[in-house]
Design an enzyme around this catalytic site. Structure first.
Site, PDB file in Angstrom:
ATOM      1  N   ALA A  12       0.856  -1.214   0.081  1.00 45.54           N
ATOM      2  CA  ALA A  12      -0.050   0.162  -0.067  1.00 45.54           C
ATOM      3  C   ALA A  12       1.113   1.225   0.126  1.00 45.54           C
ATOM      4  O   ALA A  12       0.239   2.433  -0.157  1.00 45.54           O
ATOM      5  CB  ALA A  12      -0.875  -0.104   1.120  1.00 45.54           C
ATOM      6  N   ARG A  17       9.900   7.447  -3.643  1.00 43.61           N
ATOM      7  CA  ARG A  17      11.360   7.856  -4.201  1.00 43.61           C
ATOM      8  C   ARG A  17      11.378   7.025  -5.756  1.00 43.61           C
ATOM      9  O   ARG A  17      12.613   7.348  -6.211  1.00 43.61           O
ATOM     10  CB  ARG A  17      12.227   7.324  -3.437  1.00 43.61           C
ATOM     11  CG  ARG A  17      12.666   8.148  -2.211  1.00 43.61           C
ATOM     12  CD  ARG A  17      13.446   7.559  -1.187  1.00 43.61           C
ATOM     13  NE  ARG A  17      12.774   6.477  -0.230  1.00 43.61           N
ATOM     14  CZ  ARG A  17      13.659   5.659   0.462  1.00 43.61           C
ATOM     15  NH1 ARG A  17      14.890   5.536   0.561  1.00 43.61           N
ATOM     16  NH2 ARG A  17      12.686   4.856   1.121  1.00 43.61           N
ATOM     17  N   ASP A 113       7.355  -5.010  -2.446  1.00 40.76           N
ATOM     18  CA  ASP A 113       8.548  -4.415  -3.047  1.00 40.76           C
ATOM     19  C   ASP A 113       9.973  -5.085  -2.744  1.00 40.76           C
ATOM     20  O   ASP A 113      11.066  -4.506  -3.133  1.00 40.76           O
ATOM     21  CB  ASP A 113       8.686  -2.798  -2.815  1.00 40.76           C
ATOM     22  CG  ASP A 113       8.839  -2.499  -1.237  1.00 40.76           C
ATOM     23  OD1 ASP A 113       8.755  -3.504  -0.594  1.00 40.76           O
ATOM     24  OD2 ASP A 113       8.975  -1.270  -1.024  1.00 40.76           O
ATOM     25  N   ALA A 388      15.856  -8.815 -54.517  1.00 41.19           N
ATOM     26  CA  ALA A 388      15.910  -7.623 -53.704  1.00 41.19           C
ATOM     27  C   ALA A 388      14.756  -6.489 -54.029  1.00 41.19           C
ATOM     28  O   ALA A 388      14.455  -6.327 -55.065  1.00 41.19           O
ATOM     29  CB  ALA A 388      17.237  -6.909 -54.041  1.00 41.19           C
ATOM     30  N   ALA A 431      12.186  -8.027 -63.431  1.00 42.64           N
ATOM     31  CA  ALA A 431      12.732  -7.207 -62.496  1.00 42.64           C
ATOM     32  C   ALA A 431      12.062  -5.915 -62.722  1.00 42.64           C
ATOM     33  O   ALA A 431      11.570  -5.546 -63.890  1.00 42.64           O
ATOM     34  CB  ALA A 431      14.279  -7.010 -62.439  1.00 42.64           C
TER      35      ALA A 431
HETATM   36  C1  UD1 Z   1       9.819  -1.965   7.474  1.00 43.14           C
HETATM   37  C2  UD1 Z   1       9.927  -2.767   8.861  1.00 43.14           C
HETATM   38  C3  UD1 Z   1      11.558  -2.460   9.325  1.00 43.14           C
HETATM   39  C4  UD1 Z   1      12.134  -3.208   8.508  1.00 43.14           C
HETATM   40  C5  UD1 Z   1      12.045  -2.783   6.811  1.00 43.14           C
HETATM   41  C6  UD1 Z   1      12.854  -3.734   5.820  1.00 43.14           C
HETATM   42  C7  UD1 Z   1       7.947  -1.670  10.031  1.00 43.14           C
HETATM   43  C8  UD1 Z   1       7.368  -1.062  10.967  1.00 43.14           C
HETATM   44  N1  UD1 Z   1       9.411  -1.736   9.705  1.00 43.14           N
HETATM   45  O1  UD1 Z   1      10.418  -0.610   7.557  1.00 43.14           O
HETATM   46  O2  UD1 Z   1      11.557  -3.139  10.528  1.00 43.14           O
HETATM   47  O3  UD1 Z   1      13.687  -3.347   8.758  1.00 43.14           O
HETATM   48  O4  UD1 Z   1      10.811  -2.792   6.494  1.00 43.14           O
HETATM   49  O5  UD1 Z   1      12.608  -3.159   4.643  1.00 43.14           O
HETATM   50  O6  UD1 Z   1       7.260  -2.771   9.644  1.00 43.14           O
HETATM   51  N2  UD1 Z   1       3.311  -0.638   3.599  1.00 43.14           N
HETATM   52  C9  UD1 Z   1       1.635  -0.626   3.811  1.00 43.14           C
HETATM   53  N3  UD1 Z   1       1.052   0.194   4.354  1.00 43.14           N
HETATM   54  C10 UD1 Z   1       1.664   1.072   5.228  1.00 43.14           C
HETATM   55  C11 UD1 Z   1       2.868   1.005   5.239  1.00 43.14           C
HETATM   56  C12 UD1 Z   1       3.668   0.216   4.540  1.00 43.14           C
HETATM   57  O7  UD1 Z   1       1.236  -1.415   2.873  1.00 43.14           O
HETATM   58  O8  UD1 Z   1       0.740   1.883   5.907  1.00 43.14           O
HETATM   59  C13 UD1 Z   1       3.860  -1.561   2.920  1.00 43.14           C
HETATM   60  C14 UD1 Z   1       4.925  -0.995   2.006  1.00 43.14           C
HETATM   61  O9  UD1 Z   1       4.234  -0.786   0.705  1.00 43.14           O
HETATM   62  C15 UD1 Z   1       6.025  -1.835   1.827  1.00 43.14           C
HETATM   63  C16 UD1 Z   1       6.122  -2.361   3.238  1.00 43.14           C
HETATM   64  O10 UD1 Z   1       4.767  -2.176   3.523  1.00 43.14           O
HETATM   65  O11 UD1 Z   1       5.813  -3.052   0.902  1.00 43.14           O
HETATM   66  C17 UD1 Z   1       7.157  -1.938   4.156  1.00 43.14           C
HETATM   67  O12 UD1 Z   1       6.840  -0.574   4.272  1.00 43.14           O
HETATM   68  P1  UD1 Z   1       7.981   0.613   4.444  1.00 43.14           P
HETATM   69  O13 UD1 Z   1       7.466   1.963   4.712  1.00 43.14           O
HETATM   70  O14 UD1 Z   1       8.868   0.454   3.497  1.00 43.14           O
HETATM   71  O15 UD1 Z   1       8.688   0.233   5.871  1.00 43.14           O
HETATM   72  P2  UD1 Z   1      10.182   0.591   6.190  1.00 43.14           P
HETATM   73  O16 UD1 Z   1      10.261   1.714   7.136  1.00 43.14           O
HETATM   74  O17 UD1 Z   1      11.069   0.500   5.555  1.00 43.14           O
HETATM   75 MG    MG Z   2      11.097   0.119   3.297  1.00 44.85          MG
END
Ligand code: UD1
Ligand code: MG
Length: 469
Positions: A12, A17, A113, A388, A431
């Site tokens: 979600a 970035r 991801d 050709a 041709a």
């Molecule tokens: C998260 C972990 C962290 C870990 C890291 C690894 C938590 C709180 N932290 O941090 O411990 O080291 O991943 O990459 O879990 N997402 C949602 N809904 C939300 C927020 C995030 O679906 O409300 C999804 C994102 O799309 C993504 C994943 O959850 O696929 C991780 O979210 P991200 O914001 O990247 O978490 P990090 O801060 O990297």
């Molecule tokens: Mg992350």
């Protein structure tokens, strides 16, 4: 089916970035959306339920998958799409899925991801005892940004602390949370209900359930991925490119392991399935998309692109050729600079030379189209020679028509064949012809005006104006 296994893929997040209008998890890696890599890995585990949490970008994700992405070589199990309208953290994301989860087994959490996660690693993670929590962790030389794995004096996991909430001492820990974990579903529901967001990011952290589990006396057992690349996430274009290279490197290693000779394993891109026979050699900078089958002793020259193509044994494809949705027979010669468009079917020993374009055409054994021609909607018999600059005029601006060239015909250079038209068996076309009616078998058919020479003719002279004198 693995009884009561729920798999939840979190997707979600915004992907800020990437600086892209396309949702992050729809960006392709090896020609396939990131999310579909994760879905395919999940499907290999045969879960009872497969859920994807989406949110940012509205229903772009479910829509994209409804169109094409839901069909996968690893089964086509229904995806349950769960919306997280506001992205309030990974714990909050998982909360949205609770009504859909089967309480009796494990819930495996994956990230949309993190595309290179393997079936083997996930199976190892799932080998926990009943009631335990499984956590996939990894040691990183630079752990900045990740959640740290906190252990007690006996080495037991006690909590995950997010980077932004970590103390100096905790930040020195190099073992980090990959985000991938397996949890007993019934307890998970209770733990999620008690999450709070009084932390540095004001989010509901899924990682906080670890401390809750430990408090209840649960064991958190950790395991590591087989390769570090499996847990690398994509945040920006540079990481996407890095993962693409890692993935392509693995594919190249696999091909070479089966005896395929790659001129340079760093200069091949496979975006789909490339199946090779024995003694296949591939020169640099070739791209293979969809499903490509190369028979024994096939060689592919530099800078070729093959998409959904089969090439039978012994055929040589010379550099800079582009082949799409075509079948090439055995012992053929294609290119350099050949273009085979969809619906091209070549029998054995066919030669297609430079700047020749074929579309929706069948060419029988031993025929040659060697230079500068367009052959579309055409049936070419055996041992035909097309000179050709031959053009099949298959289109009147509205409708398409077929050209038929029977066995042993010889088409002289610079000929237009205005379809619908048939060139009979053994016919010769002089041709420079423009053929608008059927040409009979075994005869010479000409359409050009007779050549004349004009005696006494003089080239025009430049006229000299009076005032220029
Ligand atoms: C998260 C972990 C962290 C870990 C890291 C690894 C938590 C709180 N932290 O941090 O411990 O080291 O991943 O990459 O879990 N997402 C949602 N809904 C939300 C927020 C995030 O679906 O409300 C999804 C994102 O799309 C993504 C994943 O959850 O696929 C991780 O979210 P991200 O914001 O990247 O978490 P990090 O801060 O990297
Ligand atoms: Mg992350």
């Amino acid at each position: 089916m693995q009884a009561e296994l729920n798999i939840v893929i979190l997707a979600a997040g915004k992907g800020t970035r990437m600086y892209s209008d396309l949702p992050k998890v729809l960006h392709p890696l090896a020609g396939k959306p990131l999310l579909l890599h994760v879905i395919d890995a999940a499907r290999k585990l045969d879960p009872a339920r497969l859920l994807v949490v989406y949110g940012h970008g509205g229903d772009a994700l479910p829509k994209a998958f409804a169109q094409n992405g839901s069909v996968s070589p690893h089964g086509n199990q229904q995806i349950i799409w769960v919306e997280q309208a506001q992205q309030l953290g990974t714990g909050h994301a998982l909360q949205q899925t609770l009504p859909e989860l089967d309480e009796n087994g494990l819930t495996l959490v994956l990230f949309g991801d993190v595309p290179l996660i393997s079936e083997e690693t996930l199976r190892a993670l799932l080998k926990i005892k009943p009631g335990e929590v499984g956590l996939l962790t990894v040691e990183l030389p630079d752990p900045a940004g990740y959640g740290r794995i906190v252990r007690d004096a006996q080495g037991r996991v006690t909590a995950i602390v997010e980077h932004k909430d970590a103390s100096e001492a905790e930040r020195a820990i190099s073992e980090v949370n990959t985000g991938i974990m397996a949890l007993p579903t019934r307890e998970l529901k209770q733990w999620l209900a008690t999450l709070r967001n009084d932390n540095a990011q004001g989010e509901y952290y899924l990682t906080d359930v670890i401390a809750l589990a430990v408090k209840e006396g649960k064991t958190v057992s950790t395991c590591q991925p087989r390769r570090r690349s499996e847990v690398l996430g994509v945040n920006g274009a540079a990481q996407l490119a890095q993962l693409e290279r890692l993935y392509q490197h693995e594919i190249a290693a696999g091909l070479m392991g089966r005896g395929v000779r790659l001129a340079d394993p760093a200069r091949i891109d496979v975006r789909g399935a490339l199946i090779c026979g024995r003694d296949v050699a591939i020169d640099v900078n070739c791209i293979f998309e969809g499903r490509v089958d190369l028979g024994d002793n096939v060689t592919v020259g530099a800078n070729c692109v093959l998409r959904d193509v089969s090439v039978a044994a012994g055929t040589r494809i010379a550099p800079f050729s582009l082949l799409e949705q075509s079948q090439v027979g055995a012992d053929g010669r294609i290119g350099p600079f050949a273009r085979l468009r969809p619906g091209t079917v070549l029998a054995a020993e066919v030669h297609i030379g430079n700047f020749v374009e074929l579309k929706n055409s069948q060419v029988e054994r031993g025929s040659k189209i060697n230079h500068l021609s367009y052959v579309g909607d055409t049936t070419v018999g055996k041992n035909v020679n097309i000179g050709a600059g031959t053009i099949t005029c298959n289109y009147d601006g509205v409708n398409k028509f077929r050209t038929v060239i029977e066995d042993d015909a010889f088409i002289g250079s610079d000929t237009q064949l205005v379809a619908p038209v048939t060139i009979g068996k053994g016919a010769t076309i002089g041709a420079g012809a423009t053929i608008t009616r059927d040409a009979p078998a075994d005869q010479l058919t000409l359409s050009r005006a007779k050549q004349v020479s004009v005696p006494g003719w003089k080239r025009p002279q430049k006229k000299v104006m009076r005032n220029e004198q």
